[in-house]
Design a protein around this motif. Structure first.
Motif, PDB file in Angstrom:
ATOM      1  N   ALA A 253      39.823  50.217  38.760  1.00 28.42           N
ATOM      2  CA  ALA A 253      38.581  50.271  39.533  1.00 28.42           C
ATOM      3  C   ALA A 253      37.973  48.883  39.706  1.00 28.42           C
ATOM      4  CB  ALA A 253      37.595  51.208  38.842  1.00 28.42           C
ATOM      5  N   LEU A 254      37.940  48.120  38.622  1.00 33.82           N
ATOM      6  CA  LEU A 254      37.324  46.791  38.695  1.00 33.82           C
ATOM      7  C   LEU A 254      38.157  45.836  39.529  1.00 33.82           C
ATOM      8  CD1 LEU A 254      36.032  46.504  35.019  1.00 33.82           C
ATOM      9  CD2 LEU A 254      34.694  46.922  37.086  1.00 33.82           C
ATOM     10  N   GLN A 255      39.481  45.976  39.488  1.00 33.50           N
ATOM     11  CA  GLN A 255      40.319  45.137  40.337  1.00 33.50           C
ATOM     12  C   GLN A 255      40.126  45.499  41.817  1.00 33.50           C
ATOM     13  OE1 GLN A 255      42.148  42.409  39.468  1.00 33.50           O
ATOM     14  NE2 GLN A 255      41.146  42.736  37.479  1.00 33.50           N
ATOM     15  N   SER A 256      39.961  46.781  42.094  1.00 38.70           N
ATOM     16  CA  SER A 256      39.685  47.199  43.477  1.00 38.70           C
ATOM     17  C   SER A 256      38.365  46.625  43.953  1.00 38.70           C
ATOM     18  CB  SER A 256      39.670  48.727  43.554  1.00 38.70           C
ATOM     19  OG  SER A 256      39.354  49.162  44.863  1.00 38.70           O
ATOM     20  N   TRP A 257      37.362  46.648  43.073  1.00 45.28           N
ATOM     21  CA  TRP A 257      36.053  46.088  43.429  1.00 45.28           C
ATOM     22  C   TRP A 257      36.160  44.576  43.621  1.00 45.28           C
ATOM     23  CZ3 TRP A 257      31.165  45.848  39.861  1.00 45.28           C
ATOM     24  CH2 TRP A 257      30.038  45.575  40.640  1.00 45.28           C
ATOM     25  N   LYS A 258      36.922  43.939  42.749  1.00 48.51           N
ATOM     26  CA  LYS A 258      37.092  42.490  42.862  1.00 48.51           C
ATOM     27  C   LYS A 258      37.671  42.115  44.217  1.00 48.51           C
ATOM     28  CE  LYS A 258      39.506  38.602  40.648  1.00 48.51           C
ATOM     29  NZ  LYS A 258      40.408  38.206  39.530  1.00 48.51           N
ATOM     30  N   SER A 259      38.594  42.921  44.714  1.00 46.79           N
ATOM     31  CA  SER A 259      39.221  42.610  46.004  1.00 46.79           C
ATOM     32  C   SER A 259      38.256  42.805  47.169  1.00 46.79           C
ATOM     33  CB  SER A 259      40.464  43.486  46.208  1.00 46.79           C
ATOM     34  OG  SER A 259      40.100  44.848  46.364  1.00 46.79           O
ATOM     35  N   ALA A 260      37.160  43.551  46.941  1.00 51.77           N
ATOM     36  CA  ALA A 260      36.161  43.771  47.994  1.00 51.77           C
ATOM     37  C   ALA A 260      35.034  42.759  47.931  1.00 51.77           C
ATOM     38  CB  ALA A 260      35.596  45.184  47.878  1.00 51.77           C
ATOM     39  N   ILE A 261      35.099  41.815  46.991  1.00 52.26           N
ATOM     40  CA  ILE A 261      34.093  40.755  46.872  1.00 52.26           C
ATOM     41  C   ILE A 261      34.653  39.501  47.533  1.00 52.26           C
ATOM     42  CG2 ILE A 261      32.834  39.290  45.264  1.00 52.26           C
ATOM     43  CD1 ILE A 261      32.747  41.688  43.360  1.00 52.26           C
ATOM     44  N   THR A 262      33.966  39.037  48.549  1.00 54.56           N
ATOM     45  CA  THR A 262      34.496  37.967  49.396  1.00 54.56           C
ATOM     46  C   THR A 262      33.975  36.587  49.039  1.00 54.56           C
ATOM     47  OG1 THR A 262      32.733  38.400  51.012  1.00 54.56           O
ATOM     48  CG2 THR A 262      34.839  39.536  51.333  1.00 54.56           C
ATOM     49  N   ASP A 263      32.926  36.510  48.237  1.00 58.84           N
ATOM     50  CA  ASP A 263      32.399  35.193  47.864  1.00 58.84           C
ATOM     51  C   ASP A 263      31.848  35.275  46.453  1.00 58.84           C
ATOM     52  OD1 ASP A 263      31.729  32.511  48.114  1.00 58.84           O
ATOM     53  OD2 ASP A 263      29.734  32.938  48.950  1.00 58.84           O
ATOM     54  N   ASP A 264      32.254  34.330  45.626  1.00 56.63           N
ATOM     55  CA  ASP A 264      31.868  34.292  44.211  1.00 56.63           C
ATOM     56  C   ASP A 264      31.545  32.848  43.840  1.00 56.63           C
ATOM     57  OD1 ASP A 264      31.576  34.657  41.469  1.00 56.63           O
ATOM     58  OD2 ASP A 264      33.730  34.789  41.093  1.00 56.63           O
ATOM     59  N   PRO A 265      30.403  32.317  44.319  1.00 55.34           N
ATOM     60  CA  PRO A 265      30.119  30.887  44.136  1.00 55.34           C
ATOM     61  C   PRO A 265      29.971  30.469  42.681  1.00 55.34           C
ATOM     62  CG  PRO A 265      28.187  32.035  44.981  1.00 55.34           C
ATOM     63  CD  PRO A 265      29.333  33.002  45.062  1.00 55.34           C
ATOM     64  N   LEU A 266      29.613  31.382  41.800  1.00 53.63           N
ATOM     65  CA  LEU A 266      29.439  31.029  40.390  1.00 53.63           C
ATOM     66  C   LEU A 266      30.712  31.265  39.575  1.00 53.63           C
ATOM     67  CD1 LEU A 266      25.865  32.511  39.764  1.00 53.63           C
ATOM     68  CD2 LEU A 266      26.516  30.204  40.474  1.00 53.63           C
ATOM     69  N   LYS A 267      31.788  31.669  40.238  1.00 51.38           N
ATOM     70  CA  LYS A 267      33.095  31.862  39.597  1.00 51.38           C
ATOM     71  C   LYS A 267      33.041  32.914  38.490  1.00 51.38           C
ATOM     72  CE  LYS A 267      34.489  28.509  42.207  1.00 51.38           C
ATOM     73  NZ  LYS A 267      35.219  28.801  43.456  1.00 51.38           N
ATOM     74  N   ILE A 268      32.214  33.927  38.696  1.00 51.15           N
ATOM     75  CA  ILE A 268      32.098  34.989  37.700  1.00 51.15           C
ATOM     76  C   ILE A 268      33.415  35.746  37.549  1.00 51.15           C
ATOM     77  CG2 ILE A 268      30.842  37.086  37.071  1.00 51.15           C
ATOM     78  CD1 ILE A 268      29.173  34.477  37.146  1.00 51.15           C
ATOM     79  N   LEU A 269      34.055  36.005  38.664  1.00 58.29           N
ATOM     80  CA  LEU A 269      35.228  36.877  38.652  1.00 58.29           C
ATOM     81  C   LEU A 269      36.493  36.174  38.178  1.00 58.29           C
ATOM     82  CD1 LEU A 269      34.659  38.921  41.924  1.00 58.29           C
ATOM     83  CD2 LEU A 269      33.797  39.312  39.614  1.00 58.29           C
ATOM     84  N   GLU A 270      36.396  34.904  37.869  1.00 60.52           N
ATOM     85  CA  GLU A 270      37.556  34.217  37.301  1.00 60.52           C
ATOM     86  C   GLU A 270      37.918  34.807  35.937  1.00 60.52           C
ATOM     87  OE1 GLU A 270      36.997  30.020  37.217  1.00 60.52           O
ATOM     88  OE2 GLU A 270      37.272  29.787  39.399  1.00 60.52           O
ATOM     89  N   THR A 271      36.939  35.466  35.275  1.00 59.41           N
ATOM     90  CA  THR A 271      37.220  36.089  33.981  1.00 59.41           C
ATOM     91  C   THR A 271      37.812  37.483  34.140  1.00 59.41           C
ATOM     92  OG1 THR A 271      35.016  37.088  33.806  1.00 59.41           O
ATOM     93  CG2 THR A 271      35.277  34.836  32.994  1.00 59.41           C
ATOM     94  N   TRP A 272      37.854  37.978  35.378  1.00 58.10           N
ATOM     95  CA  TRP A 272      38.362  39.328  35.637  1.00 58.10           C
ATOM     96  C   TRP A 272      39.870  39.258  35.941  1.00 58.10           C
ATOM     97  CZ3 TRP A 272      34.774  43.185  38.566  1.00 58.10           C
ATOM     98  CH2 TRP A 272      33.492  43.155  38.005  1.00 58.10           C
ATOM     99  N   GLY A 273      40.640  38.715  35.005  1.00 57.44           N
ATOM    100  CA  GLY A 273      42.039  38.462  35.298  1.00 57.44           C
ATOM    101  C   GLY A 273      43.029  39.321  34.558  1.00 57.44           C
ATOM    102  N   GLY A 274      42.712  39.756  33.345  1.00 57.66           N
ATOM    103  CA  GLY A 274      43.672  40.519  32.556  1.00 57.66           C
ATOM    104  C   GLY A 274      43.324  41.987  32.504  1.00 57.66           C
ATOM    105  N   THR A 275      44.116  42.734  31.741  1.00 59.01           N
ATOM    106  CA  THR A 275      43.879  44.172  31.619  1.00 59.01           C
ATOM    107  C   THR A 275      42.769  44.501  30.630  1.00 59.01           C
ATOM    108  OG1 THR A 275      45.596  44.319  29.928  1.00 59.01           O
ATOM    109  CG2 THR A 275      46.250  44.714  32.225  1.00 59.01           C
ATOM    110  N   ASP A 276      42.354  43.513  29.836  1.00 63.77           N
ATOM    111  CA  ASP A 276      41.296  43.734  28.838  1.00 63.77           C
ATOM    112  C   ASP A 276      39.937  43.634  29.533  1.00 63.77           C
ATOM    113  OD1 ASP A 276      39.673  43.941  26.671  1.00 63.77           O
ATOM    114  OD2 ASP A 276      40.563  42.274  25.544  1.00 63.77           O
ATOM    115  N   VAL A 277      39.482  44.722  30.138  1.00 61.25           N
ATOM    116  CA  VAL A 277      38.268  44.699  30.953  1.00 61.25           C
ATOM    117  C   VAL A 277      37.033  44.395  30.122  1.00 61.25           C
ATOM    118  CG1 VAL A 277      39.223  46.263  32.672  1.00 61.25           C
ATOM    119  CG2 VAL A 277      37.947  47.199  30.726  1.00 61.25           C
ATOM    120  N   CYS A 278      37.097  44.606  28.818  1.00 58.58           N
ATOM    121  CA  CYS A 278      35.936  44.357  27.971  1.00 58.58           C
ATOM    122  C   CYS A 278      35.658  42.879  27.780  1.00 58.58           C
ATOM    123  CB  CYS A 278      36.124  45.044  26.619  1.00 58.58           C
ATOM    124  SG  CYS A 278      36.258  46.841  26.748  1.00 58.58           S
ATOM    125  N   THR A 279      36.551  42.018  28.238  1.00 60.29           N
ATOM    126  CA  THR A 279      36.305  40.578  28.188  1.00 60.29           C
ATOM    127  C   THR A 279      35.789  40.042  29.523  1.00 60.29           C
ATOM    128  OG1 THR A 279      38.574  40.012  28.829  1.00 60.29           O
ATOM    129  CG2 THR A 279      38.122  40.297  26.478  1.00 60.29           C
TER     130      THR A 279
END
Length: 442
Positions: free
Chosen positions: A98-124
């Protein structure tokens, strides 16, 4: 490391709420304290005393912190917990998808928040928070998402509905647009939905009314338009923030059904009268804000039933007629703003005697006078603005030609038959009887 002290710090970051108007500060602080306390009690119930926050998950909460984004409750000190059943694995796998699907629908992330959304451990993931709902028996689950002030641009996705343990979704101050997916009705644990200060548009997101346990709904500072559904006031919401949108209907007649402690409909295009049921709302209501709309008619007599009201702001409308004497029953009122309307008559003496009053504003109306008790407000350090009215002998009043014709002079307002002295405790029965005899507001 003291786990309980950490949780206090984390909770304050997680439940931080925005404040857009000065007279909402007190209520929002109370809402934060309530949410924080709820989370803390949940924490005490679900975490074993020997358990600690997982170091690998980090202890940073909120976008501005330098640490990791999530809180892993129920895990060991030096390593993340291992889910104890296939059910927990399935939950985390679903959350990851779900979070990866949401990440793909986010087109701009100026603060680089989603750079931490990379692995399967969603709690990080930064802004994602996990808890172990049954003392590690079913493993961790995503219970909160706090991306306030992340400045993300994108849309919401239907896949988020798989996060059935989610109790908080805070997205204040981003650039999300579009609509709220209908699948959000499946968020059965969600209690707080904050979509404020974004770019959402279209009609009121009725799916929010089908989220079964929702208590806090914040849609302010968006571009929602059309009518406000009646069911908003039938739902057991404690806080309703719909201000600063483009709603252009009348206020639903069932307004009085709402059990909310705060209702903010300010800065829209609402028209028509304030519903007579206004006075039949729960007496625990603390704040009602109708300012800057296009409301007409009278201030309902039932306003005196709000014995715990602290803020009432109906300024910048086109309300007419005399003030109801029942306003003098608002013993807890601190801010009473009636400015920029077409109200007339005398400012009631008893209104100026209210003991909790901090600010009384009646400016830009057509009031013709006030009593000595009102003049004494200055000595009580109570703010009192009566400028631009029609009060003889007072400075800064309207030019006399403007006072020759009082707006709404022939307006007939529903009023409880005058009883002297006014007995505030008997208002409810009397008002209800009058409403039963007069089914429509004049």
């Amino acid at each position: 490391m003291n786990n309980y002290n950490n949780f206090f710090t984390l909770g304050l970051g997680l439940f931080r709420q925005p404040c857009k108007q000065s007279h909402q500060i007190k209520h929002q602080q109370k809402m934060m304290e309530k949410s924080w306390l709820l989370a803390f009690l949940l924490f005490l119930q679900i975490i074993p005393r020997e358990a600690a926050f997982g170091v690998s998950g980090g202890v940073g909460v909120g976008i501005g912190n330098a640490g990791g984004g999530g809180v892993w409750i129920g895990g060991g000190i030096n390593s993340p917990p291992t889910p104890s059943s296939g059910s927990s694995v399935s939950k985390l796998n679903g959350a990851y998808a779900a979070l990866q699907s949401w990440k793909s629908a986010i087109t701009d992330d100026p603060l680089k928040i989603l750079e931490t959304w990379g692995g399967t451990d969603v709690c990080t993931y930064k802004g994602v928070f996990c808890a172990d709902p049954q003392e590690n028996e079913l493993g961790p689950a995503v219970v909160g998402i706090d991306l306030n002030y992340a400045n993300l641009q994108g849309t919401l996705v239907k896949e988020l509905s798989v996060l059935t343990d989610l109790s908080l979704l805070h997205l204040n101050s981003n650039r999300f647009s579009g609509t709220v997916p209908d699948t959000f009705k499946d968020l059965v644990s969600l209690q707080e939905l904050d979509l404020s200060n974004n770019q959402f548009s279209g009609p009121f997101p009725t799916v929010a009314l089908y989220i079964p346990n929702l208590m806090y709904l914040d849609l302010r500072f968006n571009s929602f338009s059309g009518s406000i559904p009646e069911d908003v006031f039938n739902k057991k919401l404690d806080a309703i923030f719909l201000n600063n949108n483009q709603f252009d209907s009348q206020i639903p007649q069932n307004l009085g059904n709402s059990p909310a402690s705060v209702i903010n409909l300010a800065n829209n295009k609402l028209s028509g009268n304030i519903p007579p049921s206004f006075g039949l709302m729960s007496s625990r209501v603390k704040e009602i804000l109708f300012l800057n709309n296009q409301l007409t008619g009278c201030i309902p007599q039932g306003v005196g039933l709000f014995t715990e009201m602290q803020v009432l702001d109906v300024s910048y409308n086109s309300l007419m007629g005399h003030l109801p004497d029942t306003i003098s029953c608002l013993n807890q009122i601190e801010v009473l703003n009636l400015a920029h309307n077409k109200l007339s008559g005398q400012v009631p003496e008893l209104v100026c005697s209210l003991r909790s009053l901090v600010n009384l504003t009646v400016a830009y109306n057509f009031f013709s006078g006030f009593s000595q008790d009102c003049a004494k407000l200055f000595f009580r350090n109570v703010g009192f603005d009566f400028s631009l009215n029609c009060i003889p002998g007072r400075d800064m009043q309207r030019p006399q030609p403007q006072c020759s014709v009082i707006p709404g002079g022939g307006l007939s307002c529903l009023r409880i038959p005058s009883v002297q002295p006014l007995v505030c405790g008997s208002l409810a029965e009397t008002l209800e009887a009058n409403l039963n005899q007069s089914p429509s507001s004049p």
